[in-house]
Write a protein that holds these residues in place. Sequence first.
Motif, PDB file in Angstrom:
ATOM      1  N   SER A   1       3.007  30.110  28.748  1.00 44.65           N
ATOM      2  CA  SER A   1       3.119  28.896  29.552  1.00 44.65           C
ATOM      3  C   SER A   1       1.812  28.619  30.284  1.00 44.65           C
ATOM      4  O   SER A   1       1.246  29.493  30.941  1.00 44.65           O
ATOM      5  N   TRP A   2       1.327  27.399  30.144  1.00 51.60           N
ATOM      6  CA  TRP A   2       0.063  27.047  30.795  1.00 51.60           C
ATOM      7  C   TRP A   2       0.195  27.130  32.301  1.00 51.60           C
ATOM      8  O   TRP A   2      -0.770  27.333  33.021  1.00 51.60           O
ATOM      9  N   ASP A   3       1.381  26.987  32.788  1.00 50.82           N
ATOM     10  CA  ASP A   3       1.650  27.065  34.221  1.00 50.82           C
ATOM     11  C   ASP A   3       1.156  28.387  34.805  1.00 50.82           C
ATOM     12  O   ASP A   3       0.696  28.442  35.940  1.00 50.82           O
ATOM     13  N   THR A   4       1.246  29.461  34.019  1.00 48.60           N
ATOM     14  CA  THR A   4       0.748  30.761  34.482  1.00 48.60           C
ATOM     15  C   THR A   4      -0.733  30.660  34.839  1.00 48.60           C
ATOM     16  O   THR A   4      -1.184  31.172  35.865  1.00 48.60           O
ATOM     17  N   ALA A   5      -1.502  29.975  33.957  1.00 43.31           N
ATOM     18  CA  ALA A   5      -2.930  29.841  34.195  1.00 43.31           C
ATOM     19  C   ALA A   5      -3.178  29.100  35.509  1.00 43.31           C
ATOM     20  O   ALA A   5      -4.014  29.507  36.323  1.00 43.31           O
TER      21      ALA A   5
ATOM     22  N   LEU B   1      -8.174  35.092  38.529  1.00 48.52           N
ATOM     23  CA  LEU B   1      -8.779  34.974  37.200  1.00 48.52           C
ATOM     24  C   LEU B   1     -10.304  34.970  37.261  1.00 48.52           C
ATOM     25  O   LEU B   1     -10.914  34.529  38.233  1.00 48.52           O
ATOM     26  N   LEU B   2     -10.877  35.502  36.190  1.00 48.84           N
ATOM     27  CA  LEU B   2     -12.331  35.540  36.057  1.00 48.84           C
ATOM     28  C   LEU B   2     -12.748  34.289  35.285  1.00 48.84           C
ATOM     29  O   LEU B   2     -12.291  34.075  34.164  1.00 48.84           O
TER      30      LEU B   2
ATOM     31  N   ALA C   1      -9.254  29.675  31.861  1.00 44.53           N
ATOM     32  CA  ALA C   1      -8.292  29.961  30.795  1.00 44.53           C
ATOM     33  C   ALA C   1      -8.608  29.113  29.576  1.00 44.53           C
ATOM     34  O   ALA C   1      -9.208  28.038  29.678  1.00 44.53           O
ATOM     35  N   VAL C   2      -8.189  29.638  28.430  1.00 45.16           N
ATOM     36  CA  VAL C   2      -8.345  28.871  27.197  1.00 45.16           C
ATOM     37  C   VAL C   2      -7.123  29.172  26.330  1.00 45.16           C
ATOM     38  O   VAL C   2      -6.591  30.274  26.379  1.00 45.16           O
ATOM     39  N   ALA C   3      -6.711  28.151  25.568  1.00 42.27           N
ATOM     40  CA  ALA C   3      -5.513  28.375  24.762  1.00 42.27           C
ATOM     41  C   ALA C   3      -5.829  29.271  23.578  1.00 42.27           C
ATOM     42  O   ALA C   3      -6.895  29.193  22.980  1.00 42.27           O
TER      43      ALA C   3
ATOM     44  N   VAL D   1      -5.035  32.139  27.372  1.00 45.73           N
ATOM     45  CA  VAL D   1      -5.612  33.487  27.431  1.00 45.73           C
ATOM     46  C   VAL D   1      -6.453  33.555  28.698  1.00 45.73           C
ATOM     47  O   VAL D   1      -7.242  32.653  28.964  1.00 45.73           O
ATOM     48  N   MET D   2      -6.260  34.614  29.483  1.00 49.36           N
ATOM     49  CA  MET D   2      -6.962  34.707  30.771  1.00 49.36           C
ATOM     50  C   MET D   2      -7.543  36.106  30.941  1.00 49.36           C
ATOM     51  O   MET D   2      -6.951  37.080  30.475  1.00 49.36           O
ATOM     52  N   ILE D   3      -8.686  36.187  31.631  1.00 48.71           N
ATOM     53  CA  ILE D   3      -9.230  37.502  31.995  1.00 48.71           C
ATOM     54  C   ILE D   3      -8.978  37.687  33.488  1.00 48.71           C
ATOM     55  O   ILE D   3      -9.294  36.807  34.294  1.00 48.71           O
ATOM     56  N   LEU D   4      -8.382  38.817  33.850  1.00 51.44           N
ATOM     57  CA  LEU D   4      -8.075  39.062  35.251  1.00 51.44           C
ATOM     58  C   LEU D   4      -9.327  39.547  35.969  1.00 51.44           C
ATOM     59  O   LEU D   4     -10.091  40.362  35.430  1.00 51.44           O
ATOM     60  N   ASN D   5      -9.534  39.063  37.190  1.00 47.51           N
ATOM     61  CA  ASN D   5     -10.808  39.374  37.851  1.00 47.51           C
ATOM     62  C   ASN D   5     -10.886  40.816  38.338  1.00 47.51           C
ATOM     63  O   ASN D   5     -11.932  41.273  38.746  1.00 47.51           O
ATOM     64  N   TRP D   6      -9.808  41.555  38.288  1.00 48.78           N
ATOM     65  CA  TRP D   6      -9.878  42.966  38.676  1.00 48.78           C
ATOM     66  C   TRP D   6     -10.221  43.865  37.491  1.00 48.78           C
ATOM     67  O   TRP D   6     -10.297  45.068  37.622  1.00 48.78           O
ATOM     68  N   SER D   7     -10.376  43.254  36.344  1.00 49.20           N
ATOM     69  CA  SER D   7     -10.654  44.037  35.141  1.00 49.20           C
ATOM     70  C   SER D   7     -11.925  44.862  35.311  1.00 49.20           C
ATOM     71  O   SER D   7     -12.937  44.371  35.805  1.00 49.20           O
TER      72      SER D   7
END
Lengths: 319, 389, 558
Positions: A81-85, A94-95, A114-116, A241-247
């Motif tokens: 769901s795009w809503d998550t982004a 998010l990074l 984010a990108v699909a 698709v998202m990269i978490l900033n704590w990664s």
Amino acid sequence: MIKHLRLAAFVIAGVAATSAAHADVTVYSAGPAGLINGLAEGFKAKTGVQVNVFQGTTGKVLARIEAEAANPQVDVLVSASWDTANDFTQRGWLLPYTSPNAATVPDFLKSETAVAQGVSALGIVWNPKSGTPKPEEWADLTKPEFKDLVTLPDPAQSGAAFELVAALSGTAGNWKLFEDLAANGAIVAGANAAALNPVLQGAKAAVFGAVDYISFAGKKKGESVEVIFPASGTVVAPRPVMILNWSKNQDEAKQFVDYILSDEGQALVAKAFLIPARTDIPADRPVIKDLKLLEIDSTQVYANRAQMLEEFSKIFSKK
Amino acid sequence: MTPTAAHARDNDPASGSASTAQPEVSVDGVALTIGQNTILRRIDLALPPGHIQALLGPSGCGKTTLLRIVAGLLTPSEGKVRIGGATVADASSGAFVPPERRGLGMVFQDYALWPHLSIGGNVAFPLEMRGVGGAERKTRVAKALALVGLSGFEARSPASLSGGQQQRVAIARAIVAEPRIVLFDEPLSNLDKELRDQLSTELAALVRDLGLTALYVTHDQGEAFAMADSVAIMRGGQIVQNAPPEELVDAPADPETAEFLNLGPVFTAVERDGAWRLTDADLALEPPSAFAGQSGANSRKARVLLARRALSLTAPGTGDCDGTVNHSLFRGDHHLVTVALDRPAQAAAAQPVATHPVDVLVVSERRIRTGERVGVRVLPDRLRWFADA
Amino acid sequence: MSTPGTTRNPGPVVWGAAAALIVLVAIPLLFIVLQAIFPAIGQGSLASPFDGVLDVLTDPKLVGMAGNTLVLGLGVVVCSAVIAVPLAFLRALFQVPLARLWDVLLLIPFMIPPYIATLGWIMTVQPNGYLKQVTGLDAGSYLFSIGGVIFVMTLGVFPVVYFAVSRTVEAIGGRYADVGRVFGASPFTALRRVTLPLSLPGLAASLLLVFAMAIEEYGTPAALGRQAGFEVLVTGIDTRVSDWPIDLRGAAVLSLVLVMMSLGAFMIQLRILANRSFETVGGKPQAVRKRPLGIFAIPVVAAFAIVTLLAVGVPLFAIFATALSKTLSGGLSPDNLGFDHFRAIVADENGAFRALVNSLSLGIATAVITGVIGAATSYMVVRTRFRGKGFLDALTVMPNAIPGVVVAVGIILAWNQPWLPVTPYNTPLILLMAYCCILLPYPVRYANAAFRQVGDNLEAAARVFGASPLVAFRRILFPLVLPSLLASMLLVFAVATRELVASLLLAPVGMSTISTFIWRQFDQGSVGLGMAMSAVTILITTTIPLLVTLASGRRGPM
């Protein structure tokens, strides 16, 4: 008893040994398990970086992230769901990253953070063996031929279904279509699979607003099923698709996002009967340009979500 | 093998005299109070080696509790228990030796055979716990089973045996490890009378042959008298009298004991003008010296046990008192005759209703019909007098 | 006689059990409570305690959900008792023809995951379902109602009562009832006044278990109840955990309401059992003789057959029919049948084989660990007295009331703390811990009932004859409760092998289990492959207990 203990020790030792292999990138993904496993394998073959996958529904994936908040584990998240982004961006989790491979991804399928990965669309899924006339429009399912033969995925359990309900009921709150469906004996059947299952078995004739890729895959396996996208328009559900900033593995995480958007990665997306995010990748199914998309004001719609779900469930629990 | 209390005593040289021998089991001032309930109060007992001590009393008197304290299944709240000279429980210091290190044998009322083990497995258990090797275990189990008459029963399951056989197994299990001390918790009370008599005789012989020191709890006086060197009568958490059976019969400590032992009826006697008479019967009695010689104190009361062995029948008018036969019971080798003694003349007039009939039991050689008049003769030295409190 | 001044001090068995309970149950539970109080505990913050708890508790829907939960729990308890108690008494006291067969068949409902059984029922009775395809009958949509939920759940859980009661009554052996009849009771009165009260511990324990299972179960009410607007606490909790924004604290608060219900049932059970002694395995072992049924053999067999058909036949038929159908829409026609889905499993498609191995290993480990801890805990609860044992006893029942998903959240919160030097989190060990936590109540309840029935003197005798407390436990008590314990361990094995709800959230990255695999297939529309996997699992989890039963049968019943 001693034998049992020995067995237990063996199991625990084996279990510990499996866990010793350390993940280089940890990905939490909603959606087709085959797809994310394929992407992980392909990525490893190409880069040698191990991708460890946790796969579940969007809800379970997000619940896990929430519970892990004290000590986050996830590097890359794929939601249905795009809503998550939007929400994660607001929380500042998010990074920002724009993949060089995202050039041919349309603007509405990407943001700074984010990108699909791919897109699914919602349609009518109809069983040709059901003895009903082929429906063309959403409203066809309110006709007497479909009396007691329609299921709907629960918008409370499916983000895409919710957006379809929002788009079709409009911001003015025109619930007539759904009231007619309810009056015609349509039932809300739970998540997407629960709505589809009775249609495949012939207990019902059609799903109103099913996620399409599952049915395409079923059709490929020989199920008697057709996906119809009404000309009046439908909604799509981009899978961000998202990269978490704590990664702690941001470079590998970025490489993985690049891989998802690569020709190879997008081909895997197409193979799972999702619409590839990149418009230049061919797919064996209708893609975005083939569909009429209904507009929704997501900010306003999501602000009113609880209210709309309440209204919706009231209509369908009336009968 | 761990040094147990029972074996620590092996160092003592065996001594011939009971008075100087180290008691095998001694209980000093043991009491048990739980919350408000006093279960036992100040119990003292000492068992010389080879002594068989019975604990006899009605249910609820605390006899089983005392046994479980000796076994180590309960801890006393006061007092001390010693086994073979070693202190195994001491309430004041908190010292406590758990049951498994007391080196005892025990027979339970409900047998407590382990249903999942064979007869052999049950009997071998105490040996196994003492680290006895397999081959020796086998011969000793066979020997113990032979002693109780169950040779060759090793492989059978306890459930396939009769109650008497099960209790024999329990006895074999109690003696197999050759403990110096065996505790018996009403071992025969679940069996029918015939079996009980037979087993109690066998058991007494077995215990004596093996030279065991035994603490034997029962509520059956026949069993206690048949088995024991001394019998402790317990009532209300106390030992009221501890003596050899003959002495108990001769001189019960109090009327309740006399009645509990079923020695005969106890009646009230009153002193008038220096002579003692029963209040409710026309019978003059000669008191022992302790009661005589203090004349002048009119209306002194005492209680007196008219034991069977103190009475004999004679022709009417020739005995100490006449009476009417109520009924007669043939007991195989004698008749037991119940005689209602005649009431005192003046009392009958003054208090016709309040007097209690005085029924005494007398042994007779011949059958006597109900309603027949008889005379009763009293042997004064066989009367037992109790000062009235 | 034996309790006052007892010398049974807490020994090593007790300390071990207490430690295990604390790690496996108390810690996750503590974090659920913390989560209920501190909304931001997940971020490691204790900010704004009790903020919004009232909103959750005053939600008008809560009353409805709690009421529905109670109706469901009691409904399943009553229906289970009605089905199971007569069957159990018949099995225990009479020579029921094919008795071993019924026992084996009635084990199968444990092996069928509830969500699969529910799906099986849906596919059987929905319009054009298997019932229509095979018999032409149409059952309508009655399944999607409160009654339907209770019906399907009862068929899944009543064997718990059946096995517990038949074992207890068998131990009583009709012996005491004979005594009752000698004193003038009719057979029925003897049953009601003697045998039934004596079988109370087993009955009460199993009904409590059924109640707790019913109010905790997610799959069936979600699949059948929601369509009828029948929301229970568990579905409400699941909504809060899977619906964005995730509301962990709301879920935690609702879970605590659920725990209260289960504790309530637990208290009632304690009151029923209070001040009663139920020693039926005394020191006087007796052979059990069962009576012949005579002309009643036929109706009795018919009753067993009907119940078995409903509880086992219908779901199994649906599972195998679906697994063997190439496509769902193809129906039961011969050209649509084949082994394609089974072939896919053997070929390890989507990691099916790996998932099987994972779950079976976890199942065995869980059964062994919960069996050992369960026996020790139950010994502690029934046979010793020390302060705090009531609390530990309560701990063993609580996991039963906490939905799997909340246990999973509690475990993540507890074991994913950044300051922990080592943590089982994100290793398969965490699943093992979760399964042990969720399933510990089974062995504990079974062993409790078993320990209650072992006479005090059997242990006392062992002590007097030289056994230390540990040896007495190992050599005497443990073997005596082993038959009951083994039964519960087999149950644990079966349930652990198919546990879904906690696994979905807790599975370490890269690891799948049988249930997550099946669920994924369903979610992606591959019902056939999912059902094929279910069929394989049911075959395996039925075969193993069968072998164990046969092996232990050769050694004699005890």
